[in-house]
Design an enzyme around this catalytic site. Structure first.
Site, PDB file in Angstrom:
ATOM      1  N   SER A 291      54.028 -33.207  31.801  1.00 16.83           N
ATOM      2  CA  SER A 291      53.016 -33.589  32.609  1.00 16.83           C
ATOM      3  C   SER A 291      52.232 -34.751  32.129  1.00 16.83           C
ATOM      4  O   SER A 291      52.617 -35.577  31.754  1.00 16.83           O
ATOM      5  CB  SER A 291      52.231 -32.193  33.062  1.00 16.83           C
ATOM      6  OG  SER A 291      51.506 -32.656  34.354  1.00 16.83           O
ATOM      7  N   ASP A 302      55.324 -48.075  27.266  1.00 15.66           N
ATOM      8  CA  ASP A 302      55.511 -49.021  28.207  1.00 15.66           C
ATOM      9  C   ASP A 302      54.675 -50.156  27.780  1.00 15.66           C
ATOM     10  O   ASP A 302      55.068 -51.406  27.699  1.00 15.66           O
ATOM     11  CB  ASP A 302      55.147 -48.605  29.637  1.00 15.66           C
ATOM     12  CG  ASP A 302      55.953 -47.899  30.175  1.00 15.66           C
ATOM     13  OD1 ASP A 302      57.122 -47.741  29.767  1.00 15.66           O
ATOM     14  OD2 ASP A 302      55.845 -47.123  31.205  1.00 15.66           O
ATOM     15  N   LYS A 317      58.620 -33.107  33.568  1.00 11.39           N
ATOM     16  CA  LYS A 317      57.674 -32.732  34.768  1.00 11.39           C
ATOM     17  C   LYS A 317      56.950 -33.978  35.224  1.00 11.39           C
ATOM     18  O   LYS A 317      55.915 -34.249  34.615  1.00 11.39           O
ATOM     19  CB  LYS A 317      56.683 -31.528  34.429  1.00 11.39           C
ATOM     20  CG  LYS A 317      55.858 -31.148  35.431  1.00 11.39           C
ATOM     21  CD  LYS A 317      54.885 -30.241  35.081  1.00 11.39           C
ATOM     22  CE  LYS A 317      54.100 -29.680  36.244  1.00 11.39           C
ATOM     23  NZ  LYS A 317      53.111 -30.865  36.843  1.00 11.39           N
TER      24      LYS A 317
END
Length: 603
Positions: A291, A302, A317
């Site tokens: 999560s 990224d 998740k």
């Protein structure tokens, strides 16, 4: 065998017989919610209270860790600085047989479910509770003693961020003198935050971002060359805290994208151009990082800001839940309420990385994957029923900093060379091979001689491993453990004493004021992070647990061996390589103390 099995079945029957109407409703509605997706839940009053406690790492009580012993509530330990500890009237081993509120008559709690006893002991701050106990030192079990305490806020410090500085030899400098390097490690068990629900006001404000910033400031003051952010047992928590914490390491920009049921996509960004820490950074993940952990790891990957190291993937998740308290809804619809109806946690959105890829189902794949038994376990979103699929959306507009890609090939080559000869990872690979054979073999022998032979082989392997670890010399270097409190003090504490003594891996069923048990490193199959991400009680206090008196052999204590964390050890070596490569390429100076203020965080 008969004695042991009888005790076990007796515990199971006692747990079942303790179920009441609320427990049955909890199980039924929770199962109904899971039909829609694995992360929609129903939480009764007790579960809602535990969720609130988990989120803000505090409760109002007396500060005693309780467990159930044959139907009697027993004190397992006391929290330092708590009313129970400061009173000097309670100690571990005392048995609680009755609980009274202020001037109310006492309630007999013998054979009462532990969660119910806890509800009686917990209460509003500065209110009085009276405990009738059987002192642990009492020669006669008929002895009774009444202890009066005033409830206070109990901070669950074990769930807060903490750090350590690892100082290790690092070759020689240009003058031929021995050189050391300091590395910072921040252990973050969850993304906690101030969390108020109706009728459940919390204590002092709590912020993951503020705590980590405090630790980073201390690490920078002590001139660490790089930082490892350890999220291996972090099941998630506050989405806002994940965004704010990511912002400590990047300039302003999108952190996560979210898509609702109507298909609209929103972008949650870090608006602050300040970079609080700008030095070499590794994020350490596992199959149990879920999560909010995946949001942070995915964003830093990224942007090319941090090197991600760990298991083959994170949990997977990639959904957001909202809490709906049922009492206000029922009142709005003019429905009578006789007791707290609890809370529903409903999946409302799906989140995506800045790159447009979802973390749902697939999780975050590290830049460097280390061998681990976790990689073979049936854990993660993909093992859950009714899980949502993986997909992508359009990427957001963001500026990469490219701190990892130039060095990744070299880092991987150096790590692979070590892994090929490292005895600990050779051991892990051997264990992985054994586990894969067990998975492939769908049979179990019922022949006693065969089973005893298998057991002896397993015991011999375990003892050989312990002897090998015990024979090792103490590793070079020093370790300084730094809590949030110590982070505010000048200098470093004395180094942690390391000895060849095995660390305890057992756990009791006890809970702080019976509040909750949290198991973020679940190893059972088909596990899921619960209650968005802060794990649902993995072992409820009413369920039967291990009985130390049922240990069949004492062979495990025959040889003491040091506790080793081979994943962290290799990550430490990777960080040293990373620091050297960065320095050689021109350097990225670690942010010094005072470089950029810690941002204010709104919870």
């Amino acid at each position: 065998i008969v004695k042991n099995l009888t005790k076990r079945y007796t515990r199971v029957l006692r747990a079942i017989n303790e179920y009441d109407n609320d427990d049955v409703l909890q199980i039924y509605l929770d199962a109904l919610a899971h039909v829609y997706d694995p992360h929609s839940d129903y939480m009764g009053k007790s579960e809602t209270d535990n969720f609130s406690i988990n989120m803000q790492l505090s409760l109002f009580g007396i500060g005693a860790k309780l467990l159930s012993d044959e139907g009697i509530c027993k004190i397992d330990s006391l929290t330092p600085g708590s009313p129970a500890m400061l009173s000097r009237k309670l100690k571990a081993g005392d048995k609680i047989v009755a609980v009274a509120q202020s001037n109310q008559p006492p309630v007999d709690v013998i054979d009462m479910k532990l969660n119910k006893v806890v509800e009686l002991i917990r209460g509003a701050k500065d209110t009085e509770v009276r405990l009738t106990i059987i002192p642990a030192a009492a020669a006669d079990s008929s002895v009774r003693k009444v202890v009066t305490l005033v409830r206070a806020e109990i901070k669950l410090e074990e769930g807060a961020a903490k750090s350590r500085i690892i100082e290790v030899p690092d070759g020689r400098d240009e003058n031929g003198k021995d050189r050391n390097v300091r590395l910072g490690v921040i252990d973050l068990p969850s993304f906690y935050a101030k969390f108020d629900l109706e009728g459940r006001k919390g204590g002092e404000p709590k912020s993951t971002t503020a705590d980590v910033a405090k630790l980073l400031k201390k690490l920078s003051k002590e001139n660490v060359g790089g930082v490892i952010l350890d999220l291996r047992r972090n099941g998630g928590g506050s989405l806002e805290e994940a965004i704010n914490l990511t912002g400590l390491f990047i300039k302003e920009g999108p952190v996560v994208q979210v898509r609702g049921p109507d298909g609209r996509v929103g972008v949650d960004s870090d608006p602050d151009p300040t970079v609080f820490y700008d030095g070499p950074l590794i994020v350490l993940t596992s199959r149990f990082s879920a999560s909010a952990s995946e949001i942070l790891a995915g964003a830093l990957q990224d942007y090319g800001r941090a090197l991600i190291v760990g298991d083959s993937s994170t949990h997977g998740k990639g959904t957001v839940q909202s809490l709906l308290q049922l009492a206000p809804i029922m009142r709005q619809n003019h429905l009578a309420i006789t007791s707290d109806p609890g809370t529903v946690k409903v999946t409302i959105r799906k989140f995506y990385r800045a790159s447009g890829a979802s973390t749902q189902l697939r999780g975050v794949t590290p830049d460097l994957v280390l061998p681990s038994i976790n990689n073979l376990l049936e854990v993660g979103e993909s093992s859950l029923e009714n899980a949502l699929p993986w997909d992508t959306i359009q990427p957001a507009s963001y500026e990469k900093v490219n701190r990892v890609e130039p060095f990744l090939a070299d880092l991987k080559k150096r790590s692979d060379q070590r892994l090929g000869s490292d005895p600990d990872f050779l051991f892990i690979r051997d264990e992985m091979g054994r586990y894969q054979k067990q998975l492939a073999d769908k049979t179990v022998s019922l022949n006693e001689a065969v089973r005893l032979k298998e057991k002896k082989e397993a015991d011999d392997r375990a003892k050989a491993r312990k002897r090998e670890l015990a024979a090792r010399p103490e590793p070079p270097g020093k370790i300084y453990d730094i809590t949030l409190k110590l982070a505010e003090e000048p200098g470093l504490p004395p180094p942690t004493v390391r000895t060849n003594t095995s660390a305890s891996v057992g756990a009791t069923n006890g809970t702080p004021d019976g509040a909750f048990t949290k198991d973020s490193n679940q190893v059972a199959s088909k596990t899921r992070p619960g209650k968005d991400a802060l794990s649902k009680s993995a072992a409820k206090s009413t369920e039967p647990g291990p009985d130390p008196n049922e240990e069949e052999t004492d062979e495990s204590t025959e040889v003491d061996a040091p506790a080793v964390d081979i994943t962290l050890d290799e990550t430490r070596r990777i960080l040293i390589d990373y620091i050297h490569l960065v320095d050689k390429a021109g350097g990225v100076a670690a942010a010094k103390a005072g470089r950029g203020p810690a941002r204010a965080v709104t919870n």
